[in-house]
Design a protein around this motif. Sequence first.
Motif, mmCIF file in Angstrom:
data_model
loop_
_atom_site.group_PDB
_atom_site.id
_atom_site.type_symbol
_atom_site.label_atom_id
_atom_site.label_comp_id
_atom_site.label_asym_id
_atom_site.label_seq_id
_atom_site.Cartn_x
_atom_site.Cartn_y
_atom_site.Cartn_z
ATOM 1 N N GLU A 108 5.954 -1.724 5.732
ATOM 2 C CA GLU A 108 4.854 -0.887 4.904
ATOM 3 C C GLU A 108 3.709 -1.871 5.086
ATOM 4 N N GLU A 109 2.410 -1.169 5.437
ATOM 5 C CA GLU A 109 1.285 -1.887 5.549
ATOM 6 C C GLU A 109 1.067 -2.626 3.942
ATOM 7 N N GLU A 110 1.303 -1.728 3.015
ATOM 8 C CA GLU A 110 1.228 -2.409 1.721
ATOM 9 C C GLU A 110 2.015 -3.709 1.388
ATOM 10 N N VAL A 111 2.985 -3.870 1.823
ATOM 11 C CA VAL A 111 3.776 -5.012 1.872
ATOM 12 C C VAL A 111 3.336 -6.270 2.695
ATOM 13 N N TRP A 112 2.831 -5.730 3.774
ATOM 14 C CA TRP A 112 2.170 -6.732 4.750
ATOM 15 C C TRP A 112 0.961 -7.293 4.086
ATOM 16 N N ASP A 113 -0.027 -6.339 3.587
ATOM 17 C CA ASP A 113 -1.188 -7.019 2.917
ATOM 18 C C ASP A 113 -0.745 -8.058 1.806
ATOM 19 N N ARG A 114 0.132 -7.487 0.951
ATOM 20 C CA ARG A 114 0.382 -8.182 -0.431
ATOM 21 C C ARG A 114 0.879 -9.496 -0.018
ATOM 22 N N VAL A 115 1.553 -9.716 0.903
ATOM 23 C CA VAL A 115 1.957 -11.064 1.387
ATOM 24 C C VAL A 115 1.021 -12.003 2.034
ATOM 25 N N MET A 116 0.075 -11.414 2.827
ATOM 26 C CA MET A 116 -1.002 -12.114 3.315
ATOM 27 C C MET A 116 -2.041 -12.633 2.220
ATOM 28 N N ALA A 117 -2.179 -11.654 1.238
ATOM 29 C CA ALA A 117 -3.210 -11.796 0.268
ATOM 30 C C ALA A 117 -2.832 -12.924 -0.687
#
Length: 254
Positions: A108-117
């Motif tokens: 999920e894009e949400e998971v990717w973005d949270r990990v990168m953040a």
Amino acid sequence: MKRLENHVALVTGGGRGIGKAIATRLYQEGAKVAICGTTPEVLDAAAREIGPDVLALVCDVSQADQVEATVRRIRERFGKVDILVNNAAVMLRHVSLERAARPFTELEEEVWDRVMAVNVKGPWLCARAVFPDMQAQHWGRIINIASDTVFIGRGNGAQYITSKAAVIGLTRALACEVGRHGITVNAISPGLTQSETIREHGFEAMAKQLAEQSAIPRPEVPEDLVGAAAWLASDDAAFVTGQTICVDGGLVLH
């Protein structure tokens, strides 16, 4: 002799596992210590366990305003921050094992973005916030926690592996920028470390398998990492910068 007297350390994700173990060792080496994380009760319990006067602060390192406020509070209490351990990271506990371990096509894009953040943006924000203190006194230590998954590679979990590769890239880039100010920037790359998060998700079989592949055939524990962290934070490592040190019992020969 306590090597870190007159220094002030901030350990992100310092309430559990690797962060807590490193914060404890830096405190034992004479540093004043602040820990931050997102769970107040965990932070408070860790601070009490580490020792008197340890400062526990709630902070989401992906949020610039929270990072800046955290550093201001440490300055108010201790006067500066000149040792930074960027340990806070999103792994399994934060997004669930099932979501974190999906193939890259199903992430999920949400998971990717949270990990990168948290894993990439967070270390940058924290380094940026403490840099003025280090620059002013021409001394500073930044220690980033990477991961041996970068060197091993494995299927699934692409967002985590990618984020930790970025941490190594950030380490090298910052080292080149801040070395002239007497600041070193290095990374420690652990293997599968038996922190609370790993134990909670039942990784015993994987830990045993990795231990059997290592030169030192036993599972890794958080305390295995503290010696390298204390050394990198001290003047003993004053001419070491831009490096990634694998502390994993010889799982990766890098």
